[in-house]
Motif scaffolding. Structure first.
Motif, mmCIF file in Angstrom:
data_model
loop_
_atom_site.group_PDB
_atom_site.id
_atom_site.type_symbol
_atom_site.label_atom_id
_atom_site.label_comp_id
_atom_site.label_asym_id
_atom_site.label_seq_id
_atom_site.Cartn_x
_atom_site.Cartn_y
_atom_site.Cartn_z
ATOM 1 N N VAL A 129 0.828 -1.203 0.000
ATOM 2 C CA VAL A 129 0.000 0.000 0.000
ATOM 3 C C VAL A 129 0.867 1.260 0.000
ATOM 4 N N ARG A 130 2.054 1.203 0.587
ATOM 5 C CA ARG A 130 2.970 2.354 0.577
ATOM 6 C C ARG A 130 3.331 2.735 -0.863
ATOM 7 N N ASN A 131 3.575 1.729 -1.721
ATOM 8 C CA ASN A 131 3.894 1.991 -3.130
ATOM 9 C C ASN A 131 2.699 2.601 -3.847
ATOM 10 N N LEU A 132 1.517 2.068 -3.568
ATOM 11 C CA LEU A 132 0.297 2.586 -4.186
ATOM 12 C C LEU A 132 0.058 4.034 -3.765
ATOM 13 N N LYS A 133 0.234 4.324 -2.492
ATOM 14 C CA LYS A 133 0.028 5.696 -2.010
ATOM 15 C C LYS A 133 1.001 6.677 -2.654
ATOM 16 N N ALA A 134 2.253 6.258 -2.797
ATOM 17 C CA ALA A 134 3.245 7.131 -3.427
ATOM 18 C C ALA A 134 2.858 7.414 -4.879
ATOM 19 N N PHE A 135 2.403 6.375 -5.586
ATOM 20 C CA PHE A 135 1.983 6.558 -6.974
ATOM 21 C C PHE A 135 0.739 7.450 -7.051
ATOM 22 N N LEU A 136 -0.247 7.194 -6.193
ATOM 23 C CA LEU A 136 -1.478 7.990 -6.239
ATOM 24 C C LEU A 136 -1.217 9.459 -5.923
ATOM 25 N N LYS A 137 -0.296 9.731 -5.005
ATOM 26 C CA LYS A 137 0.060 11.121 -4.714
ATOM 27 C C LYS A 137 0.634 11.792 -5.962
ATOM 28 N N LEU A 138 1.495 11.070 -6.643
ATOM 29 C CA LEU A 138 2.081 11.578 -7.883
ATOM 30 C C LEU A 138 0.990 11.786 -8.931
ATOM 31 N N ARG A 139 0.141 10.789 -9.116
ATOM 32 C CA ARG A 139 -0.918 10.827 -10.127
ATOM 33 C C ARG A 139 -1.926 11.945 -9.857
ATOM 34 N N ASP A 140 -2.244 12.144 -8.595
ATOM 35 C CA ASP A 140 -3.229 13.166 -8.229
ATOM 36 C C ASP A 140 -2.703 14.588 -8.399
ATOM 37 N N ASN A 141 -1.377 14.743 -8.420
ATOM 38 C CA ASN A 141 -0.804 16.090 -8.430
ATOM 39 C C ASN A 141 -0.036 16.462 -9.686
ATOM 40 N N SER A 142 0.117 15.546 -10.620
ATOM 41 C CA SER A 142 0.888 15.843 -11.823
ATOM 42 C C SER A 142 -0.016 15.951 -13.047
ATOM 43 N N PRO A 143 0.089 17.044 -13.793
ATOM 44 C CA PRO A 143 -0.724 17.211 -14.995
ATOM 45 C C PRO A 143 -0.388 16.185 -16.093
ATOM 46 N N VAL A 144 0.743 15.492 -15.954
ATOM 47 C CA VAL A 144 1.122 14.464 -16.932
ATOM 48 C C VAL A 144 0.019 13.401 -17.037
ATOM 49 N N PHE A 145 -0.720 13.196 -15.954
ATOM 50 C CA PHE A 145 -1.740 12.151 -15.910
ATOM 51 C C PHE A 145 -3.119 12.621 -16.352
ATOM 52 N N ASP A 146 -3.289 13.885 -16.684
ATOM 53 C CA ASP A 146 -4.616 14.413 -17.020
ATOM 54 C C ASP A 146 -5.285 13.633 -18.140
ATOM 55 N N ASP A 147 -4.564 13.352 -19.209
ATOM 56 C CA ASP A 147 -5.140 12.619 -20.337
ATOM 57 C C ASP A 147 -5.479 11.184 -19.933
ATOM 58 N N ALA A 148 -4.591 10.546 -19.202
ATOM 59 C CA ALA A 148 -4.827 9.165 -18.755
ATOM 60 C C ALA A 148 -6.074 9.103 -17.879
ATOM 61 N N LYS A 149 -6.200 10.032 -16.943
ATOM 62 C CA LYS A 149 -7.376 10.049 -16.062
ATOM 63 C C LYS A 149 -8.647 10.316 -16.856
ATOM 64 N N ALA A 150 -8.580 11.216 -17.812
ATOM 65 C CA ALA A 150 -9.762 11.530 -18.622
ATOM 66 C C ALA A 150 -10.235 10.323 -19.426
ATOM 67 N N LYS A 151 -9.297 9.469 -19.818
ATOM 68 C CA LYS A 151 -9.630 8.285 -20.619
ATOM 69 C C LYS A 151 -9.834 7.029 -19.775
ATOM 70 N N GLY A 152 -9.691 7.144 -18.447
ATOM 71 C CA GLY A 152 -9.900 6.011 -17.563
ATOM 72 C C GLY A 152 -8.713 5.070 -17.450
ATOM 73 N N TYR A 153 -7.516 5.546 -17.837
ATOM 74 C CA TYR A 153 -6.303 4.733 -17.723
ATOM 75 C C TYR A 153 -5.691 4.920 -16.344
ATOM 76 N N ALA A 154 -4.972 3.922 -15.883
ATOM 77 C CA ALA A 154 -4.299 4.024 -14.592
ATOM 78 C C ALA A 154 -3.115 4.981 -14.662
ATOM 79 N N GLY A 155 -2.434 5.003 -15.798
ATOM 80 C CA GLY A 155 -1.251 5.857 -15.931
ATOM 81 C C GLY A 155 0.030 5.110 -15.603
#
Length: 102
Positions: free
Chosen positions: A35-61
């Motif tokens: 879960v520590r790895n997942l939390k680190a990734f989710l923090k990154l994903r939630d705060n980086s605009p690099v993931f905007d397209d992936a999130k919009a399309k339903g991808y994990a990133g």
């Protein structure tokens, strides 16, 4: 060192991981292992605009690459690796929430 966030059940991630086995320039972090790895990734994903397209399309990133200069990218080539060729996922592999492709 380049960090790679991914999961062993993701065909794109396993394709990348095969390329870096034994190479100390890369650190593979499986977000499904702890879960520590997942939390680190989710923090990154939630705060980086690099993931905007992936999130919009339903991808994990994933796979996600953190380059040595701190740059976040979803493009294997940016990390000196190759993308998995289209249409080469194992039978039944689906990374998208709707059960389609990766």
């Amino acid at each position: 060192m380049i960090k790679i966030y991914g999961m062993e059940t993701c065909p794109d991630c396993t394709y990348v991981e095969e390329q870096v086995k034994g190479n100390p320039q890369y650190e593979v972090i499986d977000i499904g292992q702890h879960v520590r790895n997942l939390k680190a990734f989710l923090k990154l994903r939630d705060n980086s605009p690099v993931f905007d397209d992936a999130k919009a399309k339903g991808y994990a990133g994933i796979p996600c690459f953190i380059l040595e200069d701190g740059t976040v990218t979803l493009v294997p080539e940016d990390a000196g690796l190759k993308s998995r060729p289209t249409g080469t996922a194992p039978t039944g592999a689906a990374c998208n929430l709707d059960g389609t492709g990766c």
